[in-house]
Design a protein around this motif. Structure first.
Motif, PDB file in Angstrom:
ATOM      1  N   GLN A  93      -7.775  -5.637   6.850  1.00 42.47           N
ATOM      2  CA  GLN A  93      -8.448  -4.588   6.092  1.00 42.47           C
ATOM      3  C   GLN A  93      -7.442  -3.729   5.340  1.00 42.47           C
ATOM      4  N   GLY A  94      -6.329  -3.421   5.989  1.00 43.51           N
ATOM      5  CA  GLY A  94      -5.290  -2.643   5.314  1.00 43.51           C
ATOM      6  C   GLY A  94      -4.723  -3.386   4.124  1.00 43.51           C
ATOM      7  N   ARG A 108      -6.287  -5.692   2.402  1.00 44.06           N
ATOM      8  CA  ARG A 108      -7.330  -5.731   1.378  1.00 44.06           C
ATOM      9  C   ARG A 108      -7.395  -4.415   0.615  1.00 44.06           C
ATOM     10  N   GLU A 109      -7.279  -3.306   1.300  1.00 43.00           N
ATOM     11  CA  GLU A 109      -7.285  -2.002   0.629  1.00 43.00           C
ATOM     12  C   GLU A 109      -6.093  -1.873  -0.324  1.00 43.00           C
ATOM     13  N   ASP A 160      -6.855  -3.953  -3.433  1.00 43.16           N
ATOM     14  CA  ASP A 160      -7.962  -3.353  -4.172  1.00 43.16           C
ATOM     15  C   ASP A 160      -7.498  -2.117  -4.944  1.00 43.16           C
ATOM     16  N   GLU A 161      -6.554  -1.378  -4.363  1.00 43.16           N
ATOM     17  CA  GLU A 161      -6.015  -0.220  -5.069  1.00 43.16           C
ATOM     18  C   GLU A 161      -5.325  -0.650  -6.356  1.00 43.16           C
ATOM     19  N   GLY A 217       0.783  -1.225   0.000  1.00 42.19           N
ATOM     20  CA  GLY A 217       0.000   0.000   0.000  1.00 42.19           C
ATOM     21  C   GLY A 217       0.813   1.271   0.000  1.00 42.19           C
TER      22      GLY A 217
END
Length: 294
Positions: A206-207, A209-210, A213-214, A158
């Protein structure tokens, strides 16, 4: 994608898989390869000798690039050659930057007899220092490299560095009509038993997954097929597992990332992946190495 490819060579690179892989890639992309030999004239034993020894190293280099060129000719690849003097890693990085190359290709593991300047610390130093993307490939008999790539793995934490590398990987996927696999790993071993509650793990998941997804959104914008994967465990081990599970032909990843227990620390993980992956690894250095990825 890669119009100009820089390929450092030594006295046993001629029959090596990495030379053939670079040649096949150049043929597919209609690229030109520059075969570069760095005569290591900064060795202590060389600097104390007469000039004739240095001339001998240069002449040897000229033979090496000529032999490698014969292999590229069999693959119908356009190429040129150059022999320079200096400290290998620093010279390779400076040369690629000065002449605006799009990619550096180097082996990481060698068969017996491969000269030291293309091994270990030199290759890793090039990966860390080069602003030009570096494709590294192991040189083991059971490794089979595929061109064009059909499945490309994009590890992400991320961070800005991961996004930059993912953008590069998506461009490569567009060029080769490949599917990309975005992978984020929650490093559970780094958390410690006191923080592995369901709530804490849910936050970390969740982090991750984000992050994938980005990357998926970036791929969708370019019409690239994408799959996302979130795993718990050791980042370098999960990357190797994903290569096998998803039958990936290459990995594209950054060399810097966020420093957090919920993120892949791309510096050390990238170096481990470069050394151990059975497929080519393209590393992309973030424009601001001092950035923590936030």
């Amino acid at each position: 994608m890669y119009d100009q490819i820089l390929l450092p060579v030594d006295d046993t690179t001629g029959p090596a898989e990495v030379l053939h892989h670079a040649g096949e890639m150049a043929h597919y992309l209609d690229s030109e390869i520059r075969l570069l030999h760095v005569a290591d004239t900064e060795q202590h034993s060389v600097t104390l000798t007469e000039e004739g020894v240095v001339d001998g190293l240069v002449r040897q280099g000229e033979r090496i690039v000529a032999d490698a060129g014969e292999t590229l000719e069999t693959l119908n690849v356009a190429y040129s050659t150059d022999v320079v003097q200096g400290s290998p890693a620093e010279t390779i990085v400076a040369y690629a930057a000065e002449y605006d190359y799009d990619l550096i290709v180097m082996p990481t593991h060698a068969r017996q007899g491969l000269a030291r300047y293309l091994l270990g610390s030199v290759t890793e130093k090039v990966v860390r220092l080069s602003d030009v993307p570096v494709l590294t490939a192991r040189m083991q008999e059971d490794d089979e490299f595929t061109v064009p790539y059909e499945d490309i793995l994009l590890p992400t934490d991320g961070s800005a560095g991961a996004r930059q590398a993912a953008s590069h990987g998506i461009d490569l996927a567009t060029t080769t009509d490949a599917t990309v696999h975005a992978l984020s790993v929650v490093e559970t071993a780094a958390l410690g038993p006191d923080v592995r509650s369901d709530v804490t793990m849910g936050t970390f998941d969740q982090g991750a997954r984000e992050a994938v997804d980005e990357i998926a959104g970036m791929a969708d914008e370019q019409g690239v097929d994408v799959a996302t994967h979130v795993q718990n465990g050791s980042a370098d081990e999960e990357i190797l597992a994903a290569i096998e599970a998803q039958d990936c032909d290459a990995v594209v990843m950054g060399t810097t990332g966020r420093r957090g227990v919920d993120r892949i620390l791309l510096g050390s993980v990238a170096e481990k992946t470069v050394r151990t992956a059975p497929v080519p690894v393209v590393t992309v250095r973030h424009a601001d190495q001092g950035d923590d990825g936030q």
